[in-house]
Structures are given as C-alpha cells and as structure tokens.
Scaffold this active site. Sequence first.
Site, PDB file in Angstrom:
ATOM      1  N   SER A   1     -33.550  -2.768 -30.159  1.00  0.00           N
ATOM      2  CA  SER A   1     -33.660  -1.713 -30.926  1.00  0.00           C
ATOM      3  C   SER A   1     -32.780  -0.427 -30.409  1.00  0.00           C
ATOM      4  O   SER A   1     -33.081   0.793 -31.168  1.00  0.00           O
ATOM      5  CB  SER A   1     -35.125  -1.171 -30.589  1.00  0.00           C
ATOM      6  OG  SER A   1     -36.051  -2.190 -31.218  1.00  0.00           O
TER       7      SER A   1
ATOM      8  N   GLU B   1      18.912   4.134  14.549  1.00  0.00           N
ATOM      9  CA  GLU B   1      19.770   3.664  13.857  1.00  0.00           C
ATOM     10  C   GLU B   1      21.193   4.015  14.104  1.00  0.00           C
ATOM     11  O   GLU B   1      22.336   3.067  13.743  1.00  0.00           O
ATOM     12  CB  GLU B   1      19.363   3.319  12.259  1.00  0.00           C
ATOM     13  CG  GLU B   1      18.207   2.694  12.030  1.00  0.00           C
ATOM     14  CD  GLU B   1      18.353   1.218  12.395  1.00  0.00           C
ATOM     15  OE1 GLU B   1      19.268   0.491  12.064  1.00  0.00           O
ATOM     16  OE2 GLU B   1      17.326   0.571  13.217  1.00  0.00           O
TER      17      GLU B   1
END
Length: 833
Positions: free
Chosen positions: A487, A90
């Site tokens: 239960s 770049e």
Amino acid sequence: MRLLVRFMGFLFAAGTVVFLVGVGAVAGLIWHFSKDLPDYSQLQDYEPPVMTRVHATDGSLLGEYAKERRLYLPIQAVPKLVINAFLAAEDKNFYEHGGIDYTGMARAGLVYIQNYGSNRRPQGASTITQQVAKNFLLTNEVSFARKIKEALLAMRIEKTYSKDKILELYLNEIYLGLGAYGIAAASLVYFDKSVNELTVAEAAYLAALPKMPATLHPVRNRDRAIERRNYVIDRLQENGWVKQADADKARKEPLVVTNRSNGAHTFAGEYFAEEVRRDIFERYGEKKLYEGGLSVRTTLDPKIQVMARKTMVTGLVNYDEQQGYRGAISKLDTSGDWGVKLAEIKSLSDISPWRMAVVLETSDQSARIGFQPSRELGGAVSKQRETGLITLDGVKWAKAAQGPAKGRAATAVSQVLQPGDVIYADPLYKDGQPVEGQYRLRQIPEVSGAMVVMDPWTGRVLAMVGGFSFDQSQFNRATQAYRQPGSSFKPIVYSAALDNGYTPSTVVLDAPIEIDQGQGAGVWRPENFSVNKYQGPVTLRNALRQSLNTVTVRLAQDIGMPLIGEYARRFGVYDELPNYLSYALGAGETTAMRMVTAYSMLANGGRRVKPTLIDRIQDRYGHTIFKHDQRECRGCDAPGGWKNQPEPQLIDRREQVLDSMTAYQITELLEGVVQAGTATVVREVGKPIAGKTGTTNEAKDAWFVGFSPDVAVAIYMGYDKPRPLGKGNAATGGHLAAPIARDFLKLALADKPAVPFKVPAGIKLIRVVAKTGMRAGPGETGGTILEAFKPGTAPPDNYSVIGVADADGRIPASQQQQPDSGFFMRPGTGGLY
C-alpha cells in the site's frame, strides 16, 4: 742512464696504450649500455597510481580504494624531519653528488671482493637518484649490467631534473610495506597520522623501511625493526639534523603501530561506501577508481547515518527476539586455551558493541563467558583473555523458538546456555546505565531490511542501511532488493487521480468487488485488510488514511492503469508498470531507493529529483570532473566583491513531474495517514510528518515511506527469502516499519523546528466535514477539517459515488475494463492491502 730513459719511455708508451685501451673500453661499454637505455624524460609527466579517497559531508574519511596505497605529496609538503630521516638512511650526500656516490661505490666494491664466493647478496651503493632510475625505468635484476645502466641513467636524470624533483619522485614511489607506497600512505598505514604529525622515532622507522620492509615488520620482527630505526636516529644526530636530547628520547620510544582498516572508515557507512565504489567504477572504470587519485565528496551525513543504523538494527533485533532464541552459533571445546580456538571462528566486525564469546560454565543463575580475543598486526592472537557474566536478566527474552517448549520464557540461565556455546553478547543495561561485568545474550537476526534517508529537495542520500551487517552480507537491500511495496504505492495512484480532476473529497464506494479477469482466469475479489468490513461511500482522504483496497481498485478502474503506469514511470517507482489492477495495490517489485525518491518529489512540490550518493568528484589535480547540483547560480561569480548588487539566484530547470498543488494535496492526505490512519505511531515524533505504510500479500514485507519538509525516509522489513512476518496487525507496516521510522525521525528532527508543509500559491483551504468531504455549514466546527482544493474545484454538495455495484457487489459489465483493453487481472496477483 740511457737504458733507464728507454725503459721509462717504454713504460710511458705502454701506459699510454693501456690508458687509451681502457678509455676505449669504457667508452665502448658506455656506448653499448647507452644505446638501449629507457627514455628518462617520461619522469617529467609521471603519474603514479594514487588511491581514491571518499569523504563524508563533514570531511571525515569514508573509504579508500587502491591497488597500491599511495597519496602523492609534492616535495614542498614534506616536513624537513621526514626528508632528513630518509637522507640519513639512504643518501646523506644527496644534495652534493651528481647522481653517483663514488665513495659508496668503492666501499661496496671492497665488500664484494671480501664476500666473493660466499653467495651473499652484494651490498648496494645506490644513491637516491639511482634508486629512482631503478624503480621507475629498470628492473630489480642483480647484475653489473643493470648497475651500469642505473648509473648512466642517474647521471642523465641529475642533469635534467632538480634535486627536489628527484627526491619528490623517490619519496612518493618507494614501497614501505603493508601495501603502502610512498611516505604519505605509509604514515597513515603505520601510525594513522599525516606526515606533518610524525615524531622523530616514527619518521626514522619509515626511513628504515625502503631496503627491507618485510624484514623490519613492526610486530613479527620488532627487535630488528627498533634496531634499524635507532640506527637512523643515530645518523640523524650524527649529521646534526636532530638534537641529542630529542634523539635520546626517540630511541627510548616503543614501536607502536596502528592497524588501520582498509574498509569504510566512518562507522555504519559500509553499505554507503560500497555503493559509491560501484558508482565510480561504472562511471570511470577500474583503472580510474584504483589508480586515478580521485577525491570524492559524498552526500553521507555521519550523524544521520549512525541514527539510521541504530534505529534500523534495533527494529530488526526487537522483531527477531520476539520470535524466540534459535540457539548457539556453534559449539566449541573449551578445554585448554579457548581463546585461540574462539579466534579461529569468523565474527562480524561491524556490529559493535556486540562481541563474540564462548560459554565457559553455567548455572541456574548465571553463565560465565569468555570473549573472542583480538589479533595483533602480524596476525597473532592476543594473549589477553576477557570474561564476563550473563545473568537471568540477560536471557529473559530468549524464549524457545521451536520444539515442545516453543514460546516458553526461560526460568534459568542453564535452560538457554550450555558450556561450549558460541554466542554474541553486549553490555547489560539497567535504568540506562551499564551493569559492571554483566552482559546480555544476543543473536544475529534472520529478518533483514533497508532504510534510505534523502534530502527531498536535492535527491542527496543522507544515510543508507542496506541490512543488519555489511560483514555478514554485502548485498545492499536499499538498492538491490526488489520487493513489493504494498500500500505504500497507493499515493502514486492517488496522485494520478488528483492530478486529473479528482479532489480529496471525491467519494468512492468501499464495498466488496468482483472483477472478471477474462480468458478463463476466473474472478478476482480484492479485499481490505479488515475482511468483511466495508464503509460504503468514502472520500479519497479517508480511503487513503485507512488504506482501503477496494476503493483503490475502483479508483484505478476509473482512471485507467495506463495513466497510473505513466505516473509510476514519472516518479521512478517502476520503469514499466503492467496493466493489471493488482499493481495499483503495490504488487509490482521496486526498491527502497526508488520509493524514497518518489516520495521526495511529493515533498518538494513535484520537482524531479535524481538520487545521488556523490556531491562532487575531483581528479588528482583538484579539477572537478563531476558535480551533482546542476542548478545555475546567477550572480554567484561577482567580480570585485560585494557592491550592493542583487542577491544571487539559483535557476532550477528540473522537470515538474507533478503539479505543485497536487503534490500539496497528496501531502495533506499522507499527513492524515500519520495523524489518524495506519501510521499513527509516527505521530509521536511531534513534527509535521506525511507518510504511508505498506504490507504485502501474506505479510512478507512491511513498509513505511514518509517525509517531513526537509527529510524523506523509506524503510522495509522482510526476510531475504520472503516468508510471512506473522499474522494480523502484528505483521503490518504500521506495527513493524513505522515504529522504526518514528524512532529515527525523533532523533533526526530533534533539533529542528516544527515547520508545516508549505502551501503553494493558488490552493484554496476550505472547511469540510471530515467524514463526508462536503462543505461545512456556517458555524459548523465539530468533525471538520481544512481541505485543499485547486482553483476551479470545490467540495461537493451531494454524493457522486464512483464504483456503484449491484446488490451482490459485482461491477456491471458495462463498467468493467475488458481483457482486450489490457485491464484484466493476472491470476495470483491480488490480495494486497
């Protein structure tokens, strides 16, 4: 000569005028474009959107959440190789110019003149500083006006910030394709590596992406991507940043990328990860979750999670296969390329080693199947085709689930499978070893369920299974499914009784009972699971061990439903329990998470625990913003190191929801349920385990909830649209849920010593006759046990039976709780056991 002097003077004057006009024009342009430039000082406090990362207890990655997948890296943490690669691609003169590369601008201008009128996009000459100005402060508009603003901002940025700061902003902001922003995220997305692990070729490929990430796709445009990558490698070598030998090697490397998942990264942790995501969303909102860069350390133990998932799925599949084979998922035309057609059918991604396949041909002895091919990163179907065989051993479980042949076992493979059937299969095992090339038929179970594993001392959720497959259904049955516990709720009733004057030796009548529900609602006749089998006077220990419903109803009558409701609220099972006696039998609806939390309080001596999936949350700067453990540690911050001071002390100020001696008593009763009650299958674990089974009305849900001294677990099995699981003993919690708990606890406690439950100070252990609960005589050992009693209580010397009925089993009106006091029965709520 004079004319020449005059002419030269004219030229000078004209040149001066042109120069001044030019300077004025440039100054005017600068003034014009400078007056509305964005405020570049905001870069100093820039906080980019950063993904939130969620980790398990061992540090492994559990999940990532972001709109822009980005991890922010300070420039000091970026390897020199990566920096050089981006500079080569770049802006090789980045550390030398003042924000603008005039040579590059001249080159771009020349190219623009050459291409004028060709409709080609102008060549950029932006430095990294200009790209920072554009990406942070401007738009992507292609115009001279934007380029002028970009240049002006670049020069100002260069005067304000260091080169390293500018490069740091750039490397963390740029978009590099596949949803990755910044080099850290891109390194993970493309190569599943940290930036420190990147090779020269990999760093060069990432550096090639900023200008055209879509064009350089590693699969769709592989050749062009490699060409651009190699260009960056050439620039690295040209600038002397890599050696020629390394560059030559890098150019020859194939471009291999890893298709990294966006979902949960810890196997079997999908339900857990999604629950954590919801929690963070509720705490901090969407923006903080997806952009805040939070670091979340969860309570998930990956090893225990895999154990929980394996045993739960096995339990669901075993039950489902016992119901028979329901047939193929769908049908497929196998002519031509069957792989492409099969790839279009959605398969579950989280049920490995199961794989989707299509039946290609069948005979009585075997069926040849073709497996669903994978998809490459670009979405294209892999050209590889894999086949295998299913023999009679692989379908022998597949009895017909319906029709005239219902329940009949298959005698030939062709009775079960036909060409074109789309199915699931996994490797066939014999004697614990996979048979080469052979597979077993599988089917996705219709039944579902959940499992939650918790540390009972802290409330930390160690594992969670919310269903068979998260890919199939994201509904988390561990936290979102409200089911009747049956239960398994009874220990809360018994805890309320033991905490208010009752003892394990208290005797209650087990006999038929009729309760007038009042207001024309009729008579309610609760029954035990074994209908028409009653034992008469029975101790609380034996009543809970055998899960006797009539005893529980009489006990609830005696102590009152408001008291039971208060204990249910304390334990977090229900927020508000209606005053109907059927709710003492577990008729209300609750979740597996609530049940395991309640039992954890029994296991830890009655201390309140708050369930949590998160240990700690840190913001992007490492500051802790949430911590689950609120205990005070006195002496932990010892300045100057160890100087023989007292050991640090943890100060636990959590609420005591149940007396510690009561908690031990109920624990001992629940240990009896495992040793000689409805959950005896769990006894095979070989360690001290306390727990209770539960089966709801018509056997629509089967439960087991229990604990060892260090781990608590809750399991339920049932259909999402409730329907009976079967009939008789085969559909009870002891038969369906308890074996899953057994298999899990065997794995989870395999390397744990057999530590007994801790006896709290003050408890008296007295030998009693197991059947009657009365004190054992001198030298009497047969049929006796050690029973736990609180100070001031002792075994009875004679019977005092609660719930005396008349000859027909009716409770006298004087003993009944009347409708106006809120204890009458609601129609249709009874019959649980």
